[in-house]
Design a protein around this motif. Structure first.
Motif, PDB file in Angstrom:
ATOM      1  N   SER A  96       0.855  -1.184   0.000  1.00  0.00           N
ATOM      2  CA  SER A  96       0.000   0.000   0.000  1.00  0.00           C
ATOM      3  C   SER A  96       0.896   1.240   0.000  1.00  0.00           C
ATOM      4  O   SER A  96       1.991   1.211   0.563  1.00  0.00           O
ATOM      5  N   THR A 124       6.509   6.883  -1.768  1.00  0.00           N
ATOM      6  CA  THR A 124       5.090   7.217  -1.606  1.00  0.00           C
ATOM      7  C   THR A 124       4.821   7.837  -0.241  1.00  0.00           C
ATOM      8  O   THR A 124       3.667   8.076   0.117  1.00  0.00           O
ATOM      9  N   GLN A 139      -0.532   6.534  -7.837  1.00  0.00           N
ATOM     10  CA  GLN A 139      -1.656   6.224  -8.719  1.00  0.00           C
ATOM     11  C   GLN A 139      -1.570   4.805  -9.260  1.00  0.00           C
ATOM     12  O   GLN A 139      -2.593   4.124  -9.421  1.00  0.00           O
ATOM     13  N   ARG A 142      -2.696   2.640  -6.544  1.00  0.00           N
ATOM     14  CA  ARG A 142      -4.151   2.746  -6.422  1.00  0.00           C
ATOM     15  C   ARG A 142      -4.837   1.778  -7.381  1.00  0.00           C
ATOM     16  O   ARG A 142      -5.793   1.085  -7.017  1.00  0.00           O
ATOM     17  N   PHE A 171      -7.769   8.595   0.855  1.00  0.00           N
ATOM     18  CA  PHE A 171      -7.389   7.824  -0.333  1.00  0.00           C
ATOM     19  C   PHE A 171      -8.214   6.545  -0.415  1.00  0.00           C
ATOM     20  O   PHE A 171      -8.776   6.209  -1.470  1.00  0.00           O
ATOM     21  N   TYR A 172      -8.301   5.822   0.699  1.00  0.00           N
ATOM     22  CA  TYR A 172      -9.054   4.561   0.710  1.00  0.00           C
ATOM     23  C   TYR A 172     -10.562   4.789   0.761  1.00  0.00           C
ATOM     24  O   TYR A 172     -11.337   3.985   0.219  1.00  0.00           O
ATOM     25  N   ILE A 175     -11.739   5.100  -2.699  1.00  0.00           N
ATOM     26  CA  ILE A 175     -11.781   3.797  -3.363  1.00  0.00           C
ATOM     27  C   ILE A 175     -13.040   3.034  -2.949  1.00  0.00           C
ATOM     28  O   ILE A 175     -13.702   2.404  -3.778  1.00  0.00           O
TER      29      ILE A 175
END
Length: 397
Positions: A96, A124, A139, A142, A171-172, A175
């Motif tokens: 991750s 990251t 990205q 992701r 971010f999550y 998603i």
């Protein structure tokens, strides 16, 4: 309508101590299905521990990525007590992006106590000085994560990121919204309790639970019940002080005081909410709650100290001093095992947005604070698949 294969596909974000205890516990209560001691609810809407299926995990630590959950949950820096070492889960742990998930201050501590970021993921990390933040890699990761979640048909994501992971949580969350996955947000980044974020989940047609997990018999629920008791018995609370000490990565992460703002707000929300519900002013009350110190020797043992100074009959003084010592991560898992099932039953019933009762029962900063009895009423109704005045408003349009 209950799912035919009777399994709830769950992904874990952050395979740390809390994840370890949760995985241990689900397999324990699956193996010994006749044992219900230690559970708040054996059956929620027809789902028991055996119906929870961990299908994948995500982490940044080189000692966990690429392993199965059965091994990753026992890898360093995890230090929680092992209550069930016979784990069978083959669910893979994927990499991750770090984003803001790791405090730079951790680097000063031994590797056995802190996270060790996998080399390829360091670019990251938005918080490491001297390293260019690689947005293209984030990205790309992701896209990987989205595919993993699709491949494993994930329905519920548990957020166990470290306190202060604002950007990583968002971010999550995005998603989850994109894929229609329900989020159980166990950290004090305000998603379920933020109207704008909640509206995004409503628009996506999915329920969520949050924010900031409230342990089964931990400092927050004890503080809430003491505050409720004082008010119900006619006392004025002059001061309510709660202090916590521990030695796991959660406490180490919180040595970085820059990551603590939301945590302090969340913990004090538990106490202050009981004033707000009753319309009792807090101006003449001193309220304090929060982590105070990291002591590695304690490991996953958390020690909480409480001091309440009250005024009773005719202003007579009452002093309450107490100490609570708990294994922090099993105390967390005993709540999350229920939150998973509550949010899943809500999915089947067609409820959307932040669940009021289950969030108030399982989280420190829910979208609506409640008295203990009201939150439990909502939970029991959902466990029986019965709609209440609150949940009828959340039916998918």
């Amino acid at each position: 309508m209950q799912k035919k294969n009777n399994k709830i596909n769950v992904a874990i974000l952050g395979v740390g101590n809390c994840a370890s205890s949760l995985v241990q516990g689900v397999e324990y209560y699956t193996k010994f299905s006749e044992k219900t001691s230690g559970l708040m609810a054996d059956d929620i809407g027809g789902y028991k521990a055996e119906n929870i299926e961990f299908v994948c995990g995500f982490d940044v630590d080189e000692r966990k990525i690429g392993l199965s959950l059965k091994d990753a949950i026992f890898a360093k820096p995890n230090c929680t007590i092992v209550l069930n070492g016979d784990i069978t889960s083959e669910a893979p742990v994927y990499r991750s992006p770090v984003i803001d998930g790791v405090s730079p201050e951790m680097a000063a501590y031994p590797e056995s106590n802190r996270f060790v970021i996998k080399e390829e993921l360091k670019a990251t990390d938005a918080l490491i000085e001297g390293i260019a933040y690689d947005r293209a890699l984030v990205q790309a990761l992701r896209a990987e994560i989205v595919q993993h979640l699709k491949d494993h048909q994930v329905e519920v994501l548990i957020n166990y990121l470290p306190v202060g992971s604002q950007l990583a949580t968002e971010f999550y969350a995005e998603i989850c919204i994109e894929l229609g996955i329900s989020l159980v947000n166990c950290i004090p980044v305000f998603i379920a309790s933020d109207p704008e974020w909640e509206q995004k989940f409503i628009a996506a047609g999915i329920p969520i639970i949050g924010d900031d997990m409230r342990s089964q018999f931990g400092a927050s629920i004890v503080s809430q019940m003491l505050q409720e008791l004082a008010f119900e018995r006619g006392h004025h609370v002059k001061a309510h002080i709660q202090r916590n000490v521990g030695g796991n990565t959660d406490f180490l992460n919180m040595e970085d005081k820059n990551r603590l703002k939301s945590k302090k707000i969340s913990k004090e929300n538990v106490i202050r909410a009981q004033n707000d519900i009753r319309g009792i002013a807090t101006e003449d009350s001193f309220l304090h709650a929060g982590p105070s110190e990291y002591i590695a020797f304690y490991g996953d043992n958390k020690v909480a100290n409480f001091r309440l100074e009250l005024e009773g009959f005719m202003g007579a003084p009452v002093i309450f001093d107490a100490q609570l010592s708990v294994q922090d991560s099993p105390n967390s898992a005993g709540v999350v095992i229920d939150a998973i099932r509550y949010v899943y039953v809500a999915r089947e019933l067609g409820l959307v947005g932040a669940l009021r009762g289950p969030s108030a029962s399982t989280q420190k900063t829910p979208p609506q604070q409640m008295m203990f009895s009201d939150a439990i009423y909502e939970c029991h109704a959902l466990a029986k698949r019965e709609l209440t005045e609150s949940t009828r408003k959340q039916l998918k349009q």
